[in-house]
Motif scaffolding. Structure first.
Motif, PDB file in Angstrom:
ATOM      1  N   UNK A  39       0.850  -1.180   0.000  1.00 23.45           N
ATOM      2  CA  UNK A  39       0.000   0.000   0.000  1.00 23.45           C
ATOM      3  C   UNK A  39       0.894   1.242   0.000  1.00 23.45           C
ATOM      4  N   UNK A  40       0.375   2.352  -0.462  1.00 21.84           N
ATOM      5  CA  UNK A  40       1.178   3.585  -0.506  1.00 21.84           C
ATOM      6  C   UNK A  40       1.746   3.946   0.860  1.00 21.84           C
ATOM      7  N   UNK A  41       3.040   4.200   0.900  1.00 23.64           N
ATOM      8  CA  UNK A  41       3.683   4.594   2.143  1.00 23.64           C
ATOM      9  C   UNK A  41       3.962   3.458   3.103  1.00 23.64           C
ATOM     10  N   UNK A  42       3.656   2.231   2.671  1.00 18.84           N
ATOM     11  CA  UNK A  42       3.885   1.074   3.552  1.00 18.84           C
ATOM     12  C   UNK A  42       4.863   0.116   2.906  1.00 18.84           C
ATOM     13  N   UNK A  43       5.437  -0.741   3.738  1.00 13.86           N
ATOM     14  CA  UNK A  43       6.352  -1.747   3.238  1.00 13.86           C
ATOM     15  C   UNK A  43       5.589  -2.882   2.564  1.00 13.86           C
ATOM     16  N   UNK A  44       6.285  -3.569   1.699  1.00 12.74           N
ATOM     17  CA  UNK A  44       5.690  -4.741   1.061  1.00 12.74           C
ATOM     18  C   UNK A  44       5.375  -5.789   2.125  1.00 12.74           C
ATOM     19  N   UNK A  45       4.231  -6.403   1.994  1.00 12.86           N
ATOM     20  CA  UNK A  45       3.736  -7.343   2.999  1.00 12.86           C
ATOM     21  C   UNK A  45       3.456  -8.690   2.355  1.00 12.86           C
ATOM     22  N   UNK A 106      10.357 -12.030   0.558  1.00 16.24           N
ATOM     23  CA  UNK A 106      10.434 -11.612  -0.836  1.00 16.24           C
ATOM     24  C   UNK A 106      11.713 -12.105  -1.507  1.00 16.24           C
ATOM     25  N   UNK A 107      12.767 -12.255  -0.726  1.00 15.55           N
ATOM     26  CA  UNK A 107      14.041 -12.695  -1.286  1.00 15.55           C
ATOM     27  C   UNK A 107      14.000 -14.133  -1.799  1.00 15.55           C
ATOM     28  N   UNK A 108      12.966 -14.869  -1.447  1.00 18.52           N
ATOM     29  CA  UNK A 108      12.831 -16.249  -1.927  1.00 18.52           C
ATOM     30  C   UNK A 108      12.287 -16.329  -3.340  1.00 18.52           C
ATOM     31  N   UNK A 109      11.942 -15.172  -3.899  1.00 17.36           N
ATOM     32  CA  UNK A 109      11.302 -15.143  -5.211  1.00 17.36           C
ATOM     33  C   UNK A 109      12.190 -14.455  -6.239  1.00 17.36           C
ATOM     34  N   UNK A 110      12.233 -15.028  -7.402  1.00 21.28           N
ATOM     35  CA  UNK A 110      13.097 -14.519  -8.467  1.00 21.28           C
ATOM     36  C   UNK A 110      12.341 -13.724  -9.519  1.00 21.28           C
ATOM     37  N   UNK A 111      11.057 -13.989  -9.659  1.00 23.64           N
ATOM     38  CA  UNK A 111      10.268 -13.364 -10.712  1.00 23.64           C
ATOM     39  C   UNK A 111       9.034 -12.713 -10.108  1.00 23.64           C
ATOM     40  N   UNK A 112       8.723 -11.542 -10.613  1.00 21.86           N
ATOM     41  CA  UNK A 112       7.605 -10.766 -10.082  1.00 21.86           C
ATOM     42  C   UNK A 112       6.718 -10.267 -11.211  1.00 21.86           C
ATOM     43  N   UNK A 113       5.421 -10.262 -10.942  1.00 21.63           N
ATOM     44  CA  UNK A 113       4.487  -9.671 -11.874  1.00 21.63           C
ATOM     45  C   UNK A 113       4.393  -8.178 -11.652  1.00 21.63           C
ATOM     46  N   UNK A 114       3.568  -7.532 -12.441  1.00 26.21           N
ATOM     47  CA  UNK A 114       3.482  -6.079 -12.411  1.00 26.21           C
ATOM     48  C   UNK A 114       2.526  -5.540 -11.365  1.00 26.21           C
TER      49      UNK A 114
END
Length: 122
Positions: A39-45, A106-114
């Protein structure tokens, strides 16, 4: 692996929504899959994850009991069924693929969608 997330939109609190992530290229069935949100202004969860063979699923504390992750290796898709949505669930949702062991990281993932945007009105 290329990932394309879809299904986001504007819903009311208490509604349900189903996000989908379609993969192309690579060997989808060999990857663990995860959903994260920001969310805006928040860390990835971390939201949810599922192992490559669907044997294990994992959920963030804030969505346990309300969200369900599933995958179809033949269709190369991973879905996130969201129920009882709350305004605090509003965020940009990302799907990810990877081979790491710690599926909530998140570091366990190599590919990300948009990402696909989910907005929840109160």
């Amino acid at each position: 692996v290329q990932l394309q997330a879809s299904g986001g939109g504007l819903v009311q609190a208490g509604d349900s929504l189903r996000l989908s992530c379609a993969a192309s290229g690579g060997t989808f069935s060999g990857y663990n899959m995860g959903w994260f949100r920001q969310a805006p202004g928040k860390e990835r969860e971390f939201v949810a994850a599922i192992t490559w063979n669907s044997i294990s699923t994992y959920y963030g504390d804030s969505v346990k009991g309300r969200f369900t992750i599933s995958r179809d290796n033949t269709k190369k898709t991973v879905n996130l069924q969201m129920s009882s949505l709350k305004p605090e669930d509003a965020a940009n949702y990302y799907c990810a693929a990877g081979g790491g062991h710690y599926l909530s990281r998140a570091l366990s993932y190599d590919y990300w969608g948009q990402g696909t945007q989910v907005t929840v009105s109160s």
